[in-house]
Write a protein that holds these residues in place. Structure first.
Motif, PDB file in Angstrom:
ATOM      1  N   UNK A 109      20.090 -22.719  41.019  1.00 30.50           N
ATOM      2  CA  UNK A 109      18.761 -23.469  40.772  1.00 30.50           C
ATOM      3  C   UNK A 109      18.733 -23.052  39.090  1.00 30.50           C
ATOM      4  N   UNK A 110      19.829 -22.612  38.490  1.00 31.71           N
ATOM      5  CA  UNK A 110      19.878 -22.154  37.072  1.00 31.71           C
ATOM      6  C   UNK A 110      21.204 -22.839  36.564  1.00 31.71           C
ATOM      7  N   UNK A 111      20.786 -23.144  35.302  1.00 35.59           N
ATOM      8  CA  UNK A 111      22.153 -23.788  34.390  1.00 35.59           C
ATOM      9  C   UNK A 111      22.435 -22.549  33.451  1.00 35.59           C
ATOM     10  N   UNK A 112      23.936 -22.509  33.621  1.00 38.25           N
ATOM     11  CA  UNK A 112      24.615 -21.575  32.758  1.00 38.25           C
ATOM     12  C   UNK A 112      25.605 -22.142  31.740  1.00 38.25           C
ATOM     13  N   UNK A 113      25.279 -21.834  30.472  1.00 34.39           N
ATOM     14  CA  UNK A 113      26.080 -22.536  29.322  1.00 34.39           C
ATOM     15  C   UNK A 113      26.906 -21.549  28.772  1.00 34.39           C
ATOM     16  N   UNK A 114      28.238 -22.073  28.453  1.00 36.18           N
ATOM     17  CA  UNK A 114      29.180 -21.392  27.890  1.00 36.18           C
ATOM     18  C   UNK A 114      29.673 -22.338  26.764  1.00 36.18           C
ATOM     19  N   UNK A 115      29.671 -21.734  25.550  1.00 34.26           N
ATOM     20  CA  UNK A 115      30.075 -22.761  24.320  1.00 34.26           C
ATOM     21  C   UNK A 115      30.911 -21.872  23.354  1.00 34.26           C
ATOM     22  N   UNK A 116      31.640 -22.680  22.557  1.00 38.66           N
ATOM     23  CA  UNK A 116      32.430 -21.732  21.565  1.00 38.66           C
ATOM     24  C   UNK A 116      33.095 -22.865  20.508  1.00 38.66           C
ATOM     25  N   UNK A 117      33.954 -22.442  19.775  1.00 39.44           N
ATOM     26  CA  UNK A 117      34.619 -23.126  18.661  1.00 39.44           C
ATOM     27  C   UNK A 117      36.078 -22.957  18.623  1.00 39.44           C
ATOM     28  N   UNK A 118      36.827 -23.746  18.467  1.00 38.80           N
ATOM     29  CA  UNK A 118      38.270 -23.838  18.248  1.00 38.80           C
ATOM     30  C   UNK A 118      38.796 -23.308  16.902  1.00 38.80           C
ATOM     31  N   UNK A 119      39.384 -22.118  16.840  1.00 34.51           N
ATOM     32  CA  UNK A 119      39.752 -21.470  15.591  1.00 34.51           C
ATOM     33  C   UNK A 119      41.230 -21.907  15.521  1.00 34.51           C
ATOM     34  N   UNK A 120      41.904 -21.994  16.429  1.00 38.39           N
ATOM     35  CA  UNK A 120      43.237 -22.170  16.140  1.00 38.39           C
ATOM     36  C   UNK A 120      43.943 -23.012  17.479  1.00 38.39           C
TER      37      UNK A 120
END
Length: 165
Positions: A64-75
């Motif tokens: 019943x929950x949303x789990x969000x993973x985010x990020x940025x590409x560095x290389x």
């Protein structure tokens, strides 16, 4: 954030496929949604802009929950090296750095995964509390990545993951 420590998790895995195939699994949204912080059956979002400065996002829906993973590409150095940031905003403001290095073997490839894990301190913590938290973050991350890497191995070697969540 001034009050934190860092612990480093290093894991090595061998795959019976080319490093190009494993590298692609880290960047291709159709593959990402099958193993990276999510499973195909529970995935709501798998998107990315695989270029330096580009971002990625995974949203997994469980219990019943949303789990969000985010990020940025560095290389991004195909098919040898990928460096990206990792953050789960609902749990913490901390941003970890992940480095994935792929080395060709005579048969298949070897992936060395390194995560610099930021562990925030609470004001009242003693050195013992800090050491305990570092161990818990390290071991918890290792457990999670181990499960994901089992899925990644199955995905790149067979084309699918048998566990559906």
């Amino acid at each position: 954030m001034s009050n934190y420590s860092t612990t480093t998790l290093v894991m090595t895995r061998v795959f019976n496929v080319s490093r190009e195939k494993v590298f692609d699994a880290w960047l291709n949204p159709k593959m990402m949604k099958k193993w990276l912080f999510t499973l195909e059956g529970t995935n709501k979002v798998a998107q990315n802009d695989p270029q330096v400065g580009g971002t990625w996002e995974i949203v997994d829906h469980r219990d019943g929950k949303d789990y969000r993973a985010i990020g940025e590409y560095l290389e991004i150095d195909p098919p040898k090296k990928l460096v990206l940031t990792f953050k789960m905003p609902q749990f913490s403001d901390t941003v970890d750095t992940i480095t994935v290095q792929l080395k060709e073997l005579e048969q298949g490839c070897e992936m060395t995964f390194t995560q610099d894990i930021i562990v925030p301190h609470e004001e009242t913590w003693t050195e013992a509390d800090i050491e305990k938290a570092l161990g818990e973050y390290h071991d918890g991350s290792e457990h999670g990545w181990n499960l994901m890497f089992m899925g990644l191995k199955e995905l790149v070697e067979t084309g699918q993951i048998s566990y559906k969540g």
